[in-house]
Design a protein around this motif. Structure first.
Motif, PDB file in Angstrom:
ATOM      1  N   GLY A  91      69.018  83.228 -13.682  1.00  0.00           N
ATOM      2  CA  GLY A  91      68.554  82.269 -12.685  1.00  0.00           C
ATOM      3  C   GLY A  91      68.844  80.829 -13.020  1.00  0.00           C
ATOM      4  O   GLY A  91      68.564  79.933 -12.219  1.00  0.00           O
ATOM      5  N   GLU A  92      69.407  80.583 -14.204  1.00  0.00           N
ATOM      6  CA  GLU A  92      69.685  79.210 -14.640  1.00  0.00           C
ATOM      7  C   GLU A  92      71.165  78.880 -14.515  1.00  0.00           C
ATOM      8  O   GLU A  92      72.009  79.755 -14.345  1.00  0.00           O
ATOM      9  N   GLN A 131      67.011  75.741 -13.550  1.00  0.00           N
ATOM     10  CA  GLN A 131      67.056  76.775 -12.537  1.00  0.00           C
ATOM     11  C   GLN A 131      68.017  76.326 -11.431  1.00  0.00           C
ATOM     12  O   GLN A 131      67.979  75.170 -11.006  1.00  0.00           O
TER      13      GLN A 131
END
Length: 319
Positions: free
Chosen positions: A26-27, A93
């Protein structure tokens, strides 16, 4: 990688080596181009903010401008703990990134993001501001307050009332769109009367408070009613900053006798994604609304000396 590194909460960051981050689920990695030195960043880096971490060393910085691996130029915010924006590389994120319009330069985008977001979020997300309403900005002479005037007008405020330390400090705010100027360096009774006139005669709907402390206490007391059967007008008071004090006296009778609705706006009261979305709105409004902020670019390697300097411009460290 090179970064501004906090080794001691009681000392400014040093330009030093720091571990290069890698992205997790997610980053995304961000190649940093610019990161602004806001009051929030300074307080966090001193360990005195409610969102400050306790682990050292760390890289400060809550937001910035950078390039994603696919080449997109974005404003980004809320890097992973320890890997702040004041470094060659940060990690965030992906949802906390928003594209920057092509006609907005790196330094402007970095400088305007945090202070612009404060009033944009307070007005739209917290106060549910509607075009045609009147806004009072308590503490309008700093970067955030000056932008708040411009943003309130852009969003459709009918009147904008502002306060500042003295008559000289508020003098230039009319050019930004302020309609009524209230200096704070007057006797308490006189200030309360000015606030009461602003609230009642000019029918203030929303208050944006950057100061708290004595001026906010006086402003709130001016809203107290006398129990009239028609009731007092609704006033949404949004607390944003505490530049002149963290505590006030707030009698319960004041809330019972007035139409005041007290709320805060900041980290925690609005989601991170909501705050980044607000910055996107600010960035898109720069050209259409003519939003401006005084910014000064400083090379990141000069962070230690620049950190201590007081400047009327927003300092932006460039990488």
């Amino acid at each position: 990688m090179k970064a501004a590194v906090v080794h001691d909460f009681n000392a400014p960051p040093r330009y030093d080596d720091f571990t290069t981050p890698t992205a997790e689920a997610g980053e995304t990695i961000v190649q940093v181009l610019a990161a602004a030195l806001s009051q929030l960043v300074k307080v966090q880096a001193s360990g005195r903010h409610y969102s400050s971490g306790k682990t050292l060393p760390l890289v400060p910085g809550v937001d910035g401008v950078g390039l994603l691996p696919d080449g997109r130029r974005v404003y980004f915010a809320f890097p992973r703990k320890l890997f702040g924006s004041m470094a060659e590389t940060s990690v965030v994120q992906l949802q906390n990134c928003v594209d920057i319009p092509d006609d907005v330069d790196d330094v402007t985008a970095a400088a305007i993001g945090n202070p612009g977001m404060s009033s944009w979020t307070a007005l739209l997300d917290r106060a549910k501001f509607l075009p045609g309403e009147n806004v009072l900005i308590n503490g309008a002479t700093g970067a955030s307050g000056r932008l708040a005037i411009q943003i309130a007008k852009h969003l459709g405020a009918a009147k904008v009332i502002v306060t500042g330390r003295n008559a000289q400090s508020v003098k230039g705010l009319a050019a930004l769109g302020a309609d009524i100027l209230i200096p704070l360096d007057v006797p308490a009774d006189e200030l309360k009367a000015s606030f009461r006139e602003a609230l009642q005669t000019h029918k203030v709907n929303v208050v944006l408070d950057y100061l708290w402390g004595p001026s906010a206490e006086c402003l709130l007391s001016a809203a107290a009613g006398q129990g009239h059967q028609s009731g007092e007008p609704r006033i949404r008071f949004v607390q944003i900053g505490s530049l002149t004090g963290n505590d006030i006296s707030l009698p319960g009778s004041l809330l019972r006798s007035s139409g005041l609705e007290l709320m805060g706006s900041g980290l925690g009261s609005v989601s991170n994604a909501g705050l980044v979305h607000a910055v996107g709105g600010v960035l898109r409004a720069i050209s259409t609304a003519g939003l401006s902020i005084a910014a000064e670019a400083v090379a990141l390697q000069d962070v230690e000396s620049a950190w201590r300097n007081e400047s009327s411009s927003r300092l932006v460290f460039t990488v």
